[in-house]
Design a protein around this motif. Structure first.
Motif, short mmCIF file in Angstrom:
data_model
loop_
_atom_site.label_atom_id
_atom_site.label_comp_id
_atom_site.label_asym_id
_atom_site.label_seq_id
_atom_site.Cartn_x
_atom_site.Cartn_y
_atom_site.Cartn_z
N CYS A 39 65.67 20.06 -20.96
CA CYS A 39 66.09 20.22 -22.35
C CYS A 39 66.87 21.52 -22.53
CB CYS A 39 64.87 20.24 -23.26
SG CYS A 39 64.03 18.66 -23.35
N SER A 40 67.69 21.54 -23.55
CA SER A 40 68.46 22.74 -23.88
C SER A 40 67.54 23.82 -24.43
CB SER A 40 69.54 22.40 -24.90
OG SER A 40 68.94 22.10 -26.15
N LYS A 41 68.04 25.03 -24.50
CA LYS A 41 67.30 26.16 -25.06
C LYS A 41 66.93 25.87 -26.51
CE LYS A 41 66.41 30.81 -25.43
NZ LYS A 41 65.20 30.77 -26.22
N GLU A 42 67.87 25.27 -27.24
CA GLU A 42 67.61 24.94 -28.65
C GLU A 42 66.47 23.92 -28.78
OE1 GLU A 42 70.74 24.78 -27.27
OE2 GLU A 42 71.47 26.66 -28.12
N GLN A 43 66.47 22.92 -27.90
CA GLN A 43 65.40 21.92 -27.93
C GLN A 43 64.06 22.55 -27.56
OE1 GLN A 43 67.38 19.20 -25.26
NE2 GLN A 43 67.77 17.74 -26.92
N GLN A 44 64.06 23.45 -26.59
CA GLN A 44 62.83 24.14 -26.22
C GLN A 44 62.32 25.03 -27.35
OE1 GLN A 44 63.19 26.14 -22.44
NE2 GLN A 44 63.62 24.24 -21.33
N ASP A 45 63.24 25.69 -28.04
CA ASP A 45 62.84 26.53 -29.18
C ASP A 45 62.24 25.68 -30.30
OD1 ASP A 45 63.61 28.84 -27.88
OD2 ASP A 45 65.55 28.98 -28.91
N LEU A 46 62.81 24.50 -30.53
CA LEU A 46 62.26 23.59 -31.52
C LEU A 46 60.85 23.16 -31.11
CD1 LEU A 46 62.47 21.81 -34.04
CD2 LEU A 46 63.57 20.09 -32.62
N CYS A 78 59.16 14.31 -26.07
CA CYS A 78 59.88 14.77 -24.88
C CYS A 78 60.58 13.60 -24.19
CB CYS A 78 58.92 15.46 -23.90
SG CYS A 78 58.43 17.10 -24.45
N GLU A 79 59.92 12.46 -24.14
CA GLU A 79 60.55 11.27 -23.55
C GLU A 79 61.80 10.88 -24.34
OE1 GLU A 79 57.23 8.60 -23.69
OE2 GLU A 79 56.58 9.10 -21.67
N LYS A 80 61.71 10.95 -25.66
CA LYS A 80 62.87 10.61 -26.49
C LYS A 80 64.00 11.62 -26.29
CE LYS A 80 60.32 8.15 -30.04
NZ LYS A 80 59.87 8.10 -31.42
N MET A 81 63.65 12.91 -26.21
CA MET A 81 64.68 13.94 -25.96
C MET A 81 65.35 13.70 -24.61
SD MET A 81 63.51 17.67 -27.41
CE MET A 81 61.89 17.71 -26.65
N TYR A 82 64.56 13.35 -23.62
CA TYR A 82 65.11 13.09 -22.29
C TYR A 82 66.11 11.93 -22.34
CZ TYR A 82 65.49 11.57 -17.47
OH TYR A 82 65.99 11.18 -16.26
N LYS A 83 65.74 10.86 -23.02
CA LYS A 83 66.63 9.69 -23.12
C LYS A 83 67.92 10.05 -23.87
CE LYS A 83 62.94 6.27 -22.92
NZ LYS A 83 62.13 5.31 -23.65
N ILE A 84 67.79 10.81 -24.94
CA ILE A 84 68.97 11.22 -25.71
C ILE A 84 69.87 12.09 -24.84
CG2 ILE A 84 69.73 12.70 -27.62
CD1 ILE A 84 67.28 11.60 -29.18
N ASN A 85 69.29 13.07 -24.14
CA ASN A 85 70.08 13.95 -23.28
C ASN A 85 70.76 13.16 -22.17
OD1 ASN A 85 69.30 16.13 -24.82
ND2 ASN A 85 67.79 16.87 -23.36
N LYS A 86 70.06 12.18 -21.61
CA LYS A 86 70.63 11.36 -20.53
C LYS A 86 71.79 10.54 -21.07
CE LYS A 86 69.84 8.64 -16.56
NZ LYS A 86 71.23 8.63 -16.17
N LEU A 87 71.62 9.93 -22.23
CA LEU A 87 72.71 9.15 -22.84
C LEU A 87 73.93 10.02 -23.12
CD1 LEU A 87 70.75 6.88 -25.34
CD2 LEU A 87 72.05 6.13 -23.35
N LEU A 91 77.47 9.47 -21.35
CA LEU A 91 78.64 9.24 -22.19
C LEU A 91 79.74 10.25 -21.88
CD1 LEU A 91 79.96 7.67 -24.49
CD2 LEU A 91 78.85 9.24 -26.09
N LYS A 92 79.36 11.49 -21.72
CA LYS A 92 80.33 12.54 -21.39
C LYS A 92 81.00 12.24 -20.05
CE LYS A 92 80.73 17.50 -20.68
NZ LYS A 92 80.01 18.78 -20.57
#
Length: 105
Positions: A39-46, A78-87, A91-92
């Motif tokens: 996860c990004s720093k922002e996601q970890q801070d959240l 965390c599972e949802k964040m992982y899926k979003i980050n992977k997508l 995509l990128k």
């Protein structure tokens, strides 16, 4: 004291949820830590703001100190964040591949 006595005396409100099995809690914490590494720093801070008031601690320490009753929900998030980050990563990469193929033609 039986359930009915507890109900009528109002003590039922004082019942706390049973603690999670220690092995399951340890495994859940391990999975959360692994997921948070991606996860990004922002996601970890959240995550720190949601699951602990220890924003000065490292993310691993926040997971170690979080209430066991929050492990299941935290793991789901965390599972949802992982899926979003992977997508987003996929995509990128797809866009970059399309741009490369378009430029080469």
């Amino acid at each position: 004291m039986n359930f009915q006595d507890t109900l009528f005396t109002g003590q039922i409100l004082d019942i706390k949820p049973k603690n999670m099995n220690k092995t399951l809690a340890a495994h859940g914490r391990k999975l959360i830590k692994e997921a948070l590494q991606g996860c990004s720093k922002e996601q970890q801070d959240l995550f720190k703001r949601l699951y602990g008031r220890w924003t000065e601690l490292e993310i691993v320490e926040v997971v170690d100190n979080m209430d066991e009753t929050k492990i299941d929900y935290a793991l789901t998030q965390c599972e949802k964040m992982y899926k979003i980050n992977k997508l987003q990563t996929d995509l990128k990469e797809a866009v970059e591949d399309l741009q490369k193929s378009h430029l080469s033609n």
